[in-house]
Design a protein around this motif. Sequence first.
Motif, PDB file in Angstrom:
ATOM      1  N   THR A 148      15.176  55.798  27.562  1.00 42.56           N
ATOM      2  CA  THR A 148      14.544  54.462  29.305  1.00 42.56           C
ATOM      3  C   THR A 148      13.186  52.771  28.755  1.00 42.56           C
ATOM      4  N   PHE A 149      13.592  52.635  29.668  1.00 44.28           N
ATOM      5  CA  PHE A 149      12.863  50.977  29.531  1.00 44.28           C
ATOM      6  C   PHE A 149      12.564  51.111  31.259  1.00 44.28           C
ATOM      7  N   ALA A 150      11.989  50.416  31.964  1.00 39.91           N
ATOM      8  CA  ALA A 150      10.963  50.429  32.869  1.00 39.91           C
ATOM      9  C   ALA A 150      12.601  50.055  34.427  1.00 39.91           C
ATOM     10  N   ALA A 151      13.210  49.211  33.765  1.00 39.39           N
ATOM     11  CA  ALA A 151      14.207  49.042  34.964  1.00 39.39           C
ATOM     12  C   ALA A 151      15.210  50.020  34.978  1.00 39.39           C
ATOM     13  N   VAL A 152      15.442  51.062  34.408  1.00 40.92           N
ATOM     14  CA  VAL A 152      15.988  52.462  34.528  1.00 40.92           C
ATOM     15  C   VAL A 152      15.660  53.296  35.679  1.00 40.92           C
ATOM     16  N   HIS A 153      14.328  53.329  36.775  1.00 45.77           N
ATOM     17  CA  HIS A 153      14.081  53.433  37.317  1.00 45.77           C
ATOM     18  C   HIS A 153      14.420  53.574  38.481  1.00 45.77           C
ATOM     19  N   HIS A 154      14.845  52.076  38.474  1.00 42.43           N
ATOM     20  CA  HIS A 154      15.516  51.869  39.365  1.00 42.43           C
ATOM     21  C   HIS A 154      17.514  51.330  39.576  1.00 42.43           C
TER      22      HIS A 154
END
Length: 139
Positions: free
Chosen positions: A55-61
């Motif tokens: 994961t990386f932060a943009a995966v949240h959205h």
Amino acid sequence: PYSMARGLPSFTAGCIELLLITIFGDLLFYWQHRLFHCQFLYTRFHKQHHEYQYTFAAVHHYLHPFEAFTFINPAMLPPVLFHSHIMIMWIWIFIAQTNGIWGHCGYYIPIKPWNPASKLYKYFPTLRPEYHDAHHYLF
């Protein structure tokens, strides 16, 4: 749906309301997320979110549009039901989004034993990014 009163709630009342909203919102999110791991919803919608094992932060959205629409509920419903002040709602949205982005950041964030957050991590391991990394890796 929100209180638009000129005056803000007292600090104590605001903190209590935020705590209740956080608990209610987290419960809604947890059960909705579990539901999206049922095979029917997972293969049609949630699988897109799990395309990234690391994961990386943009995966949240990174969500299917239907899933993105339905995951508005855990964030928006609690302040509406509590008829929260609009400022409490914005603070809650900030907390919820920050938590989701932190959970997907992909970094191990070291917390020293003397830090109060270390006790929080002990009782709530799901707040640690490495926990969410394992979730994405395994599903």
